[in-house]
Design a protein around this motif. Structure first.
Motif, PDB file in Angstrom:
ATOM      1  N   LYS A 193       1.620   1.057   4.286  1.00  0.00           N
ATOM      2  CA  LYS A 193       1.928   0.887   2.914  1.00  0.00           C
ATOM      3  C   LYS A 193       3.525   1.362   2.793  1.00  0.00           C
ATOM      4  CE  LYS A 193      -2.447   1.169   0.381  1.00  0.00           C
ATOM      5  NZ  LYS A 193      -3.148   2.017  -0.715  1.00  0.00           N
ATOM      6  N   LYS A 235      -4.968  -9.308   7.369  1.00  0.00           N
ATOM      7  CA  LYS A 235      -6.484  -9.379   7.443  1.00  0.00           C
ATOM      8  C   LYS A 235      -7.217  -8.278   7.758  1.00  0.00           C
ATOM      9  CE  LYS A 235      -7.103 -14.219   8.166  1.00  0.00           C
ATOM     10  NZ  LYS A 235      -7.542 -15.417   8.932  1.00  0.00           N
ATOM     11  N   ALA A 254      -6.603  -5.545   4.917  1.00  0.00           N
ATOM     12  CA  ALA A 254      -7.515  -5.862   3.799  1.00  0.00           C
ATOM     13  C   ALA A 254      -8.974  -5.512   4.049  1.00  0.00           C
ATOM     14  CB  ALA A 254      -7.699  -7.338   3.650  1.00  0.00           C
ATOM     15  N   SER A 255      -9.458  -5.677   5.425  1.00  0.00           N
ATOM     16  CA  SER A 255     -10.723  -4.984   5.877  1.00  0.00           C
ATOM     17  C   SER A 255     -11.013  -3.652   5.727  1.00  0.00           C
ATOM     18  CB  SER A 255     -11.115  -5.434   7.122  1.00  0.00           C
ATOM     19  OG  SER A 255     -10.190  -4.490   8.252  1.00  0.00           O
ATOM     20  N   GLY A 270      -9.296  -1.933   3.179  1.00  0.00           N
ATOM     21  CA  GLY A 270      -8.948  -1.786   1.784  1.00  0.00           C
ATOM     22  C   GLY A 270      -7.689  -1.296   1.565  1.00  0.00           C
ATOM     23  N   VAL A 316      -4.708  -3.443   1.337  1.00  0.00           N
ATOM     24  CA  VAL A 316      -4.250  -4.326   0.770  1.00  0.00           C
ATOM     25  C   VAL A 316      -5.119  -5.316  -0.060  1.00  0.00           C
ATOM     26  CG1 VAL A 316      -1.691  -4.215   1.950  1.00  0.00           C
ATOM     27  CG2 VAL A 316      -3.638  -5.892   2.873  1.00  0.00           C
ATOM     28  N   GLU A 317      -4.634  -5.911  -0.893  1.00  0.00           N
ATOM     29  CA  GLU A 317      -5.505  -7.087  -1.606  1.00  0.00           C
ATOM     30  C   GLU A 317      -5.907  -8.228  -0.684  1.00  0.00           C
ATOM     31  OE1 GLU A 317      -5.244  -9.869  -5.176  1.00  0.00           O
ATOM     32  OE2 GLU A 317      -4.782  -7.857  -5.580  1.00  0.00           O
ATOM     33  N   LYS A 318      -7.031  -8.573  -0.382  1.00  0.00           N
ATOM     34  CA  LYS A 318      -7.246  -9.692   0.532  1.00  0.00           C
ATOM     35  C   LYS A 318      -6.505 -11.063   0.339  1.00  0.00           C
ATOM     36  CE  LYS A 318     -11.234 -12.136   2.766  1.00  0.00           C
ATOM     37  NZ  LYS A 318     -12.652 -12.351   2.783  1.00  0.00           N
ATOM     38  N   PRO A 319      -5.653 -11.545   1.487  1.00  0.00           N
ATOM     39  CA  PRO A 319      -4.870 -12.564   1.212  1.00  0.00           C
ATOM     40  C   PRO A 319      -5.694 -13.990   0.872  1.00  0.00           C
ATOM     41  CG  PRO A 319      -4.984 -11.998   3.575  1.00  0.00           C
ATOM     42  CD  PRO A 319      -5.395 -10.836   2.886  1.00  0.00           C
ATOM     43  N   VAL A 320      -5.040 -14.690   0.142  1.00  0.00           N
ATOM     44  CA  VAL A 320      -5.829 -16.114  -0.041  1.00  0.00           C
ATOM     45  C   VAL A 320      -4.799 -17.186   0.444  1.00  0.00           C
ATOM     46  CG1 VAL A 320      -6.319 -17.453  -1.946  1.00  0.00           C
ATOM     47  CG2 VAL A 320      -6.590 -15.161  -2.603  1.00  0.00           C
TER      48      VAL A 320
END
Length: 116
Positions: A60, A75, A78-79, A81, A83-87
């Motif tokens: 971070k 990814k 995100a797994s 937690g 960062v927010e899961k990318p779209v």
């Protein structure tokens, strides 16, 4: 200096092991890096706690300094937690390619001729 948070491959042949590193974008994949912030072992089962180790605070901190994570590292972050899961939304990629479109058009032209 553009920084990337990316995977650097280690391990033997056919036994990949990755370090998650902060590196200059121009540096080679397995070459010079600024700091190692974690590891990733894709051969371990996904339930294993040692499969992915990452210092979330350092990740971070580097992102606030401008380091851009690669898609795979995003990814992984995100797994855990961090960062927010990318779209990912690329509707062009889901469309059939040229040959498939030609094949579908040929089948559509053939179908009414058979029905008549």
């Amino acid at each position: 200096m553009a920084l990337k948070i990316r995977l650097a491959r280690w391990g033997a042949k056919k036994r990949p092991f990755y370090r998650i590193v902060v590196a200059d974008a121009r540096a080679p994949r397995d070459g010079r890096f600024v700091e190692k912030i974690g590891t990733f072992d894709p051969l371990k089962p996904s339930e294993d706690a040692n499969r992915l180790t990452i210092d979330v605070e350092k990740a971070k901190d580097w992102m606030t300094k401008g380091a851009q994570p690669t898609d795979r590292v995003m990814k992984l972050l995100a797994s855990v937690g961090a960062v927010e899961k990318p779209v990912y939304n690329n509707p062009e990629k889901a469309k059939p390619k040229k040959k498939a479109q030609e094949r579908a058009a040929a089948e559509a032209a053939k179908a009414p001729a058979e029905a008549a």
